[in-house]
Design a protein around this motif. Structure first.
Motif, PDB file in Angstrom:
ATOM      1  N   VAL A  12       0.848  -1.192   0.000  1.00 20.35           N
ATOM      2  CA  VAL A  12       0.000   0.000   0.000  1.00 20.35           C
ATOM      3  C   VAL A  12       0.877   1.234   0.000  1.00 20.35           C
ATOM      4  N   LEU A  13       0.644   2.103  -0.978  1.00 18.44           N
ATOM      5  CA  LEU A  13       1.370   3.362  -1.119  1.00 18.44           C
ATOM      6  C   LEU A  13       0.445   4.522  -0.790  1.00 18.44           C
ATOM      7  N   LEU A  14       1.011   5.582  -0.264  1.00 21.32           N
ATOM      8  CA  LEU A  14       0.253   6.803  -0.022  1.00 21.32           C
ATOM      9  C   LEU A  14       0.228   7.639  -1.299  1.00 21.32           C
ATOM     10  N   ALA A  15      -0.961   7.935  -1.804  1.00 23.30           N
ATOM     11  CA  ALA A  15      -1.094   8.816  -2.968  1.00 23.30           C
ATOM     12  C   ALA A  15      -1.015  10.263  -2.489  1.00 23.30           C
ATOM     13  N   LEU A  16       0.104  10.897  -2.763  1.00 24.19           N
ATOM     14  CA  LEU A  16       0.338  12.249  -2.263  1.00 24.19           C
ATOM     15  C   LEU A  16      -0.625  13.270  -2.845  1.00 24.19           C
ATOM     16  N   LYS A  17      -1.205  12.978  -4.005  1.00 17.46           N
ATOM     17  CA  LYS A  17      -2.145  13.946  -4.589  1.00 17.46           C
ATOM     18  C   LYS A  17      -3.339  14.186  -3.679  1.00 17.46           C
ATOM     19  N   ARG A  45       4.883   6.377   8.075  1.00 18.67           N
ATOM     20  CA  ARG A  45       6.006   5.564   7.602  1.00 18.67           C
ATOM     21  C   ARG A  45       6.068   4.208   8.307  1.00 18.67           C
ATOM     22  N   GLU A  46       5.554   4.141   9.510  1.00 22.67           N
ATOM     23  CA  GLU A  46       5.563   2.894  10.269  1.00 22.67           C
ATOM     24  C   GLU A  46       4.680   1.828   9.624  1.00 22.67           C
ATOM     25  N   TYR A  47       3.741   2.251   8.784  1.00 16.65           N
ATOM     26  CA  TYR A  47       2.728   1.332   8.277  1.00 16.65           C
ATOM     27  C   TYR A  47       2.782   1.116   6.765  1.00 16.65           C
ATOM     28  N   LEU A  48       3.018   2.165   5.995  1.00 16.96           N
ATOM     29  CA  LEU A  48       2.888   2.088   4.546  1.00 16.96           C
ATOM     30  C   LEU A  48       4.219   1.758   3.881  1.00 16.96           C
ATOM     31  N   SER A  49       4.141   1.291   2.617  1.00 16.61           N
ATOM     32  CA  SER A  49       5.336   0.849   1.891  1.00 16.61           C
ATOM     33  C   SER A  49       6.034   1.969   1.136  1.00 16.61           C
ATOM     34  N   GLY A  50       5.399   3.116   1.039  1.00 15.01           N
ATOM     35  CA  GLY A  50       5.997   4.225   0.312  1.00 15.01           C
ATOM     36  C   GLY A  50       4.927   5.164  -0.194  1.00 15.01           C
ATOM     37  N   CYS A  51       5.258   5.910  -1.229  1.00 16.23           N
ATOM     38  CA  CYS A  51       4.361   6.922  -1.785  1.00 16.23           C
ATOM     39  C   CYS A  51       4.295   6.801  -3.300  1.00 16.23           C
ATOM     40  N   CYS A  52       3.177   7.228  -3.861  1.00 15.71           N
ATOM     41  CA  CYS A  52       3.102   7.416  -5.310  1.00 15.71           C
ATOM     42  C   CYS A  52       2.954   8.906  -5.581  1.00 15.71           C
ATOM     43  N   ALA A  53       3.634   9.348  -6.629  1.00 18.00           N
ATOM     44  CA  ALA A  53       3.721  10.764  -6.955  1.00 18.00           C
ATOM     45  C   ALA A  53       3.199  11.016  -8.355  1.00 18.00           C
ATOM     46  N   LEU A  83       9.817  14.334  -5.248  1.00 16.40           N
ATOM     47  CA  LEU A  83      10.796  14.839  -4.286  1.00 16.40           C
ATOM     48  C   LEU A  83      10.242  14.777  -2.864  1.00 16.40           C
ATOM     49  N   LEU A  84       8.947  15.063  -2.719  1.00 20.20           N
ATOM     50  CA  LEU A  84       8.323  14.951  -1.409  1.00 20.20           C
ATOM     51  C   LEU A  84       8.233  13.488  -0.981  1.00 20.20           C
ATOM     52  N   ALA A  85       7.935  12.607  -1.927  1.00 26.04           N
ATOM     53  CA  ALA A  85       7.872  11.170  -1.624  1.00 26.04           C
ATOM     54  C   ALA A  85       9.217  10.663  -1.133  1.00 26.04           C
ATOM     55  N   GLN A  86      10.288  11.231  -1.662  1.00 19.55           N
ATOM     56  CA  GLN A  86      11.627  10.828  -1.220  1.00 19.55           C
ATOM     57  C   GLN A  86      11.802  11.111   0.275  1.00 19.55           C
ATOM     58  N   GLU A  87      11.195  12.190   0.759  1.00 23.37           N
ATOM     59  CA  GLU A  87      11.276  12.519   2.178  1.00 23.37           C
ATOM     60  C   GLU A  87      10.556  11.486   3.044  1.00 23.37           C
ATOM     61  N   PHE A  88       9.614  10.771   2.459  1.00 23.70           N
ATOM     62  CA  PHE A  88       8.905   9.726   3.204  1.00 23.70           C
ATOM     63  C   PHE A  88       9.873   8.616   3.606  1.00 23.70           C
ATOM     64  N   GLY A  89      10.865   8.378   2.731  1.00 26.30           N
ATOM     65  CA  GLY A  89      11.946   7.468   3.095  1.00 26.30           C
ATOM     66  C   GLY A  89      11.753   6.022   2.702  1.00 26.30           C
ATOM     67  N   LYS A  90      10.752   5.748   1.858  1.00 24.57           N
ATOM     68  CA  LYS A  90      10.535   4.360   1.436  1.00 24.57           C
ATOM     69  C   LYS A  90      10.365   4.339  -0.086  1.00 24.57           C
ATOM     70  N   GLU A  91       9.555   3.439  -0.626  1.00 27.78           N
ATOM     71  CA  GLU A  91       9.438   3.337  -2.085  1.00 27.78           C
ATOM     72  C   GLU A  91       8.836   4.611  -2.686  1.00 27.78           C
ATOM     73  N   VAL A  92       9.322   4.974  -3.871  1.00 23.82           N
ATOM     74  CA  VAL A  92       8.815   6.126  -4.622  1.00 23.82           C
ATOM     75  C   VAL A  92       8.346   5.641  -5.985  1.00 23.82           C
TER      76      VAL A  92
END
Length: 398
Positions: free
Chosen positions: A54-59, A71-79, A86-95
């Motif tokens: 599960v990725l967080l959709a930043l939109k 970050r404790e729960y999700l696998s990363g972000c989609c941009a 660049l913001l997803a990179q700050e999440f620290g997981k998959e981009v």
């Protein structure tokens, strides 16, 4: 003005604020960390039991001040482009990155930081494939390339939000792939939902399997997009888990979903204060915020946001219209009644205002932007993480 006919039922699931609304400055978006944690736990359950990521959709929800909790729960972000990447990179997981089109300068910045990269057309894929190959040869890293397809199955009722509507520019149709060289494509991405349940996803998956069987055999991963209303109380989580798990077992692919709204659903409040009451035929209260600038989806969808303690016309004795601070005549909401007469200085609380609000606000008319704040019930601490001023308005201009 927003329609008086439709208020999303899920908003009535949100509890009233656990903090003192009279003790904070107004206007303010406030996210309750305990409600956010509840959503994260539900999304993490989907990951654990389905095997999908599960990725967080930043939109939909880009509140980076709560990234440590998410970050404790999700696998990363989609941009949806460079800046979100660049913001997803700050999440620290998959981009994971998708956009209708990319520019070369953007691609040079996206390639080093992304893991998956979905293209909207074969032309875009072929344009940037040499750049991906060169990056892989030079550094040993390049994002796994995929293409977004259109499964041509839609059950979205509002055309503005329908990613599979007739003639939609988003995604490649199956007939456009016939006879094409698809070598090098490692992923398939589709997005066809908007605030929908797992039964709709199941039908969309069936349509994708019917239209793209060869591509599904070829790819390594499948991204089923967003629009999953997973954290709504009546959402069929068990069905979602079954659909994802069954697909993974049948095709042997890595599977992703990317909810945005579901992450922030019913976690946020928008606090406003009555500044004046205009004696129109139905009295109009003027708030210290703007509907068009601070909750634009209410006008675009449109829908009638829920105000805690308010009802529909006729439900309570005192009916009001809600007016915003801009000069736009349509900066209005209709269809509210209250048990008591409202007064200047009174605070009102709009429900479910974390997702598709902060990411879409404007500084139109120079109207001050609401604070962005966090409330932690565990410590009873209210903290403003961002306060906006004149410089924010000015620096957006030229």
């Amino acid at each position: 003005m927003a329609s008086t006919d439709f208020t999303p039922p899920h908003v009535f699931e949100q509890p009233a604020p656990a903090f003192d609304i009279s003790a904070i400055e107004s206007p303010a978006y406030v996210v309750d960390l305990s409600l956010l944690k509840k959503n994260m736990e539900k999304l993490n359950r989907v990951q654990a039991e389905s095997g999908a990521r599960v990725l967080l959709a930043l939109k939909g929800f880009s509140m980076f001040s709560v990234f440590p909790q998410m970050r404790e729960y999700l696998s990363g972000c989609c941009a949806s482009g460079l800046h979100e990447a660049l913001l997803a990179q700050e999440f620290g997981k998959e981009v994971h990155v998708y956009a209708p089109a990319f520019k070369p300068d953007e691609m040079r910045q996206i390639i080093p930081i992304s893991h998956h990269l979905s293209f909207n057309s074969l032309a875009q894929f072929r344009k940037f494939q040499p750049m991906l190959d060169a990056a892989k040869a030079a550094t040993g890293h390049a994002p796994s390339p995929g293409i977004r397809v259109n499964p041509e199955h839609s059950e979205v009722e509002v055309s503005l939000y329908d990613p599979c509507s007739p003639g939609c520019r988003l995604g490649i149709r199956a007939d456009s792939l016939e006879g094409e060289d698809l070598s090098g494509i490692e992923g398939l991405h589709f997005h066809a939902l908007c605030e929908q349940d797992a039964d709709v996803l199941e039908r969309v998956v069936a349509a994708a399997e019917k239209r793209f069987p060869k591509l599904l055999e070829q790819v390594q991963w499948v991204n089923m997009g967003g629009g999953h209303h997973i954290t709504r109380n009546d959402y069929d989580v068990e069905r979602l888990i079954r659909v994802l798990r069954t697909f993974r077992e049948r095709w042997g692919k890595e599977v992703y979903i990317e909810p945005g709204e579901a992450a922030g659903l019913n976690t946020g409040y928008l606090i406003a204060e009555v500044q004046d009451i205009v004696p129109t035929p139905i009295p109009t209260i003027i708030l210290d915020l703007s509907i068009t600038a601070h909750m634009p989806d209410t006008l675009e969808m449109p829908y009638r946001p829920h105000i805690f303690g308010a009802g529909r016309p006729g439900e309570f004795p005192h009916e009001y219209r809600i007016g915003g601070m801009t000069c736009l005549a349509g900066d209005m909401l209709e269809g509210y009644s209250f048990p008591e007469r409202l007064h200047v200085g009174q605070r009102l609380v709009f429900a479910d205002m974390a997702h598709y609000t902060m990411v879409k606000t404007t500084t139109f008319n120079g109207v001050p932007h609401p604070d962005i704040a966090i409330y932690d019930p565990a410590t009873k601490q209210y903290r403003v993480v961002r306060r906006f001023g004149y410089e924010d308005f000015r620096n957006k201009l030229s």
